[in-house]
Motif scaffolding. Structure first.
Motif, PDB file in Angstrom:
ATOM      1  N   MET A 285       0.815  -1.200   0.000  1.00 60.43           N
ATOM      2  CA  MET A 285       0.000   0.000   0.000  1.00 60.43           C
ATOM      3  C   MET A 285       0.857   1.263   0.000  1.00 60.43           C
ATOM      4  SD  MET A 285      -3.176  -0.299  -0.382  1.00 60.43           S
ATOM      5  CE  MET A 285      -4.434   0.731   0.251  1.00 60.43           C
ATOM      6  N   ASP A 286       2.169   1.106   0.195  1.00 59.76           N
ATOM      7  CA  ASP A 286       3.021   2.287   0.268  1.00 59.76           C
ATOM      8  C   ASP A 286       2.908   3.162  -0.974  1.00 59.76           C
ATOM      9  OD1 ASP A 286       3.929   1.584   2.741  1.00 59.76           O
ATOM     10  OD2 ASP A 286       5.853   0.810   2.043  1.00 59.76           O
ATOM     11  N   ASP A 287       2.744   2.537  -2.123  1.00 62.52           N
ATOM     12  CA  ASP A 287       2.713   3.308  -3.360  1.00 62.52           C
ATOM     13  C   ASP A 287       1.295   3.654  -3.813  1.00 62.52           C
ATOM     14  OD1 ASP A 287       2.057   0.705  -4.017  1.00 62.52           O
ATOM     15  OD2 ASP A 287       3.222   0.695  -5.867  1.00 62.52           O
ATOM     16  N   PHE A 288       0.291   3.326  -3.008  1.00 55.63           N
ATOM     17  CA  PHE A 288      -1.099   3.590  -3.380  1.00 55.63           C
ATOM     18  C   PHE A 288      -1.332   5.054  -3.738  1.00 55.63           C
ATOM     19  CE2 PHE A 288      -5.228   5.174  -1.874  1.00 55.63           C
ATOM     20  CZ  PHE A 288      -6.053   4.572  -2.807  1.00 55.63           C
ATOM     21  N   LEU A 289      -0.932   5.969  -2.855  1.00 54.94           N
ATOM     22  CA  LEU A 289      -1.144   7.398  -3.126  1.00 54.94           C
ATOM     23  C   LEU A 289      -0.351   7.866  -4.331  1.00 54.94           C
ATOM     24  CD1 LEU A 289      -1.351   8.965   0.434  1.00 54.94           C
ATOM     25  CD2 LEU A 289      -3.197   8.578  -1.197  1.00 54.94           C
ATOM     26  N   THR A 290       0.857   7.372  -4.480  1.00 63.62           N
ATOM     27  CA  THR A 290       1.668   7.744  -5.633  1.00 63.62           C
ATOM     28  C   THR A 290       0.981   7.305  -6.926  1.00 63.62           C
ATOM     29  OG1 THR A 290       3.680   7.549  -4.330  1.00 63.62           O
ATOM     30  CG2 THR A 290       3.927   7.470  -6.725  1.00 63.62           C
ATOM     31  N   LEU A 291       0.481   6.089  -6.955  1.00 69.47           N
ATOM     32  CA  LEU A 291      -0.205   5.586  -8.146  1.00 69.47           C
ATOM     33  C   LEU A 291      -1.493   6.359  -8.414  1.00 69.47           C
ATOM     34  CD1 LEU A 291       0.273   1.745  -7.600  1.00 69.47           C
ATOM     35  CD2 LEU A 291       1.388   3.182  -9.345  1.00 69.47           C
ATOM     36  N   LEU A 292      -2.248   6.630  -7.370  1.00 75.51           N
ATOM     37  CA  LEU A 292      -3.507   7.359  -7.543  1.00 75.51           C
ATOM     38  C   LEU A 292      -3.255   8.783  -8.049  1.00 75.51           C
ATOM     39  CD1 LEU A 292      -6.494   6.712  -7.219  1.00 75.51           C
ATOM     40  CD2 LEU A 292      -6.379   7.668  -4.923  1.00 75.51           C
ATOM     41  N   VAL A 293      -2.274   9.453  -7.489  1.00 77.09           N
ATOM     42  CA  VAL A 293      -1.941  10.810  -7.927  1.00 77.09           C
ATOM     43  C   VAL A 293      -1.434  10.795  -9.365  1.00 77.09           C
ATOM     44  CG1 VAL A 293      -0.338  12.743  -7.571  1.00 77.09           C
ATOM     45  CG2 VAL A 293      -1.557  11.755  -5.630  1.00 77.09           C
ATOM     46  N   ARG A 294      -0.592   9.825  -9.693  1.00 81.06           N
ATOM     47  CA  ARG A 294      -0.069   9.721 -11.068  1.00 81.06           C
ATOM     48  C   ARG A 294      -1.209   9.495 -12.061  1.00 81.06           C
ATOM     49  NH1 ARG A 294       3.165  10.943 -14.972  1.00 81.06           N
ATOM     50  NH2 ARG A 294       4.008   9.257 -16.195  1.00 81.06           N
ATOM     51  N   ALA A 295      -2.134   8.575 -11.735  1.00 81.06           N
ATOM     52  CA  ALA A 295      -3.286   8.318 -12.611  1.00 81.06           C
ATOM     53  C   ALA A 295      -4.144   9.577 -12.728  1.00 81.06           C
ATOM     54  CB  ALA A 295      -4.112   7.154 -12.072  1.00 81.06           C
ATOM     55  N   HIS A 296      -4.358  10.259 -11.612  1.00 80.86           N
ATOM     56  CA  HIS A 296      -5.160  11.493 -11.630  1.00 80.86           C
ATOM     57  C   HIS A 296      -4.533  12.536 -12.543  1.00 80.86           C
ATOM     58  CE1 HIS A 296      -7.297  15.078 -10.332  1.00 80.86           C
ATOM     59  NE2 HIS A 296      -6.137  15.608 -10.032  1.00 80.86           N
ATOM     60  N   LYS A 297      -3.246  12.752 -12.415  1.00 80.78           N
ATOM     61  CA  LYS A 297      -2.572  13.765 -13.230  1.00 80.78           C
ATOM     62  C   LYS A 297      -2.630  13.425 -14.719  1.00 80.78           C
ATOM     63  CE  LYS A 297       0.467  15.837  -9.807  1.00 80.78           C
ATOM     64  NZ  LYS A 297      -0.064  17.185  -9.913  1.00 80.78           N
ATOM     65  N   LEU A 298      -2.410  12.163 -15.045  1.00 82.34           N
ATOM     66  CA  LEU A 298      -2.472  11.758 -16.446  1.00 82.34           C
ATOM     67  C   LEU A 298      -3.890  11.897 -17.002  1.00 82.34           C
ATOM     68  CD1 LEU A 298      -0.114   8.661 -16.288  1.00 82.34           C
ATOM     69  CD2 LEU A 298       0.304  10.790 -17.560  1.00 82.34           C
ATOM     70  N   LEU A 299      -4.888  11.491 -16.226  1.00 84.56           N
ATOM     71  CA  LEU A 299      -6.278  11.632 -16.667  1.00 84.56           C
ATOM     72  C   LEU A 299      -6.677  13.099 -16.794  1.00 84.56           C
ATOM     73  CD1 LEU A 299      -8.171   8.808 -14.773  1.00 84.56           C
ATOM     74  CD2 LEU A 299      -8.162   9.195 -17.231  1.00 84.56           C
ATOM     75  N   GLN A 300      -6.215  13.919 -15.857  1.00 83.84           N
ATOM     76  CA  GLN A 300      -6.530  15.340 -15.912  1.00 83.84           C
ATOM     77  C   GLN A 300      -5.919  15.981 -17.160  1.00 83.84           C
ATOM     78  OE1 GLN A 300      -5.249  17.608 -12.482  1.00 83.84           O
ATOM     79  NE2 GLN A 300      -6.863  19.108 -12.814  1.00 83.84           N
ATOM     80  N   ALA A 301      -4.688  15.652 -17.464  1.00 83.98           N
ATOM     81  CA  ALA A 301      -4.037  16.204 -18.657  1.00 83.98           C
ATOM     82  C   ALA A 301      -4.748  15.742 -19.926  1.00 83.98           C
ATOM     83  CB  ALA A 301      -2.559  15.801 -18.693  1.00 83.98           C
ATOM     84  N   ALA A 302      -5.093  14.463 -19.991  1.00 82.85           N
ATOM     85  CA  ALA A 302      -5.788  13.947 -21.168  1.00 82.85           C
ATOM     86  C   ALA A 302      -7.184  14.554 -21.291  1.00 82.85           C
ATOM     87  CB  ALA A 302      -5.881  12.428 -21.091  1.00 82.85           C
ATOM     88  N   SER A 303      -7.857  14.743 -20.174  1.00 82.51           N
ATOM     89  CA  SER A 303      -9.189  15.358 -20.177  1.00 82.51           C
ATOM     90  C   SER A 303      -9.109  16.815 -20.608  1.00 82.51           C
ATOM     91  CB  SER A 303      -9.820  15.243 -18.786  1.00 82.51           C
ATOM     92  OG  SER A 303     -11.124  15.760 -18.795  1.00 82.51           O
ATOM     93  N   ASP A 304      -8.110  17.511 -20.105  1.00 83.31           N
ATOM     94  CA  ASP A 304      -7.933  18.922 -20.481  1.00 83.31           C
ATOM     95  C   ASP A 304      -7.700  19.044 -21.985  1.00 83.31           C
ATOM     96  OD1 ASP A 304      -7.830  21.669 -19.876  1.00 83.31           O
ATOM     97  OD2 ASP A 304      -5.645  21.625 -19.708  1.00 83.31           O
ATOM     98  N   GLU A 305      -6.887  18.144 -22.524  1.00 89.05           N
ATOM     99  CA  GLU A 305      -6.625  18.152 -23.971  1.00 89.05           C
ATOM    100  C   GLU A 305      -7.913  17.854 -24.751  1.00 89.05           C
ATOM    101  OE1 GLU A 305      -4.265  15.494 -27.259  1.00 89.05           O
ATOM    102  OE2 GLU A 305      -3.336  15.722 -25.291  1.00 89.05           O
ATOM    103  N   ALA A 306      -8.659  16.856 -24.289  1.00 85.50           N
ATOM    104  CA  ALA A 306      -9.904  16.483 -24.972  1.00 85.50           C
ATOM    105  C   ALA A 306     -10.928  17.617 -24.927  1.00 85.50           C
ATOM    106  CB  ALA A 306     -10.487  15.218 -24.342  1.00 85.50           C
ATOM    107  N   MET A 307     -11.053  18.282 -23.786  1.00 87.21           N
ATOM    108  CA  MET A 307     -12.025  19.375 -23.648  1.00 87.21           C
ATOM    109  C   MET A 307     -11.600  20.598 -24.458  1.00 87.21           C
ATOM    110  SD  MET A 307     -14.460  18.172 -21.829  1.00 87.21           S
ATOM    111  CE  MET A 307     -14.070  16.629 -22.634  1.00 87.21           C
TER     112      MET A 307
END
Length: 147
Positions: A1-23
């Motif tokens: 679980m140590d990397d849970f937050l790191t993975l979640l934040v990384r996924a969030h940032k990538l999704l946010q960037a892709a969403s921003d580009e799409a919008m």
């Protein structure tokens, strides 16, 4: 679980960037699509009504600030409520109405792309897990050790 937050934040940032580009292809900035979603459902809401209907916790002042940018971009207009002049209502422009299907399609494609390597069962588990995390954090605003 140590990397849970790191993975979640990384996924969030990538999704946010892709969403921003799409919008941005539709002249909409990320976050503005949430306001549009509320107004596509019910046009003429007040900023407070939009905030309460948004799928994410967004404050009324944030809606007001975002509405100012959206009005400048030609996505909505603001008009005083004819029955209560203290209230301002937000109305979609033709440009915003025309963007509804393309934006929804872009969001669908992004979700499909982001989860393309998952099985249907994994998608269902991911959705359930995310809903549980959201519920846990939303109902327990005090972080660990703050109780």
């Amino acid at each position: 679980m140590d990397d849970f937050l790191t993975l979640l934040v990384r996924a969030h940032k990538l999704l946010q960037a892709a969403s921003d580009e799409a919008m941005s292809r539709h002249g909409v900035r990320i976050g503005q699509n949430l306001i549009l979603e509320a107004l596509w459902e019910t046009d003429g809401l007040t900023p407070g009504e939009v905030a309460s209907r948004a799928r994410l916790p967004i404050t009324t002042p944030t809606i007001v600030n975002t509405a100012t940018r959206m009005e400048a971009a030609g996505l909505l207009t603001r008009r005083r409520d004819p029955k209560d002049g203290r209230l301002v209502r937000l109305y979609l422009t033709d440009r915003a109405r025309a963007a509804q299907q393309p934006i929804r399609e872009s969001r669908r494609q992004l979700a499909e792309h982001a989860t393309a390597t998952l099985t249907d069962e994994e998608r269902a588990h991911l959705r359930t897990a995310l809903l549980k995390i959201i519920q846990q954090l939303a109902t327990d605003q005090a972080g660990p050790g703050e109780r």
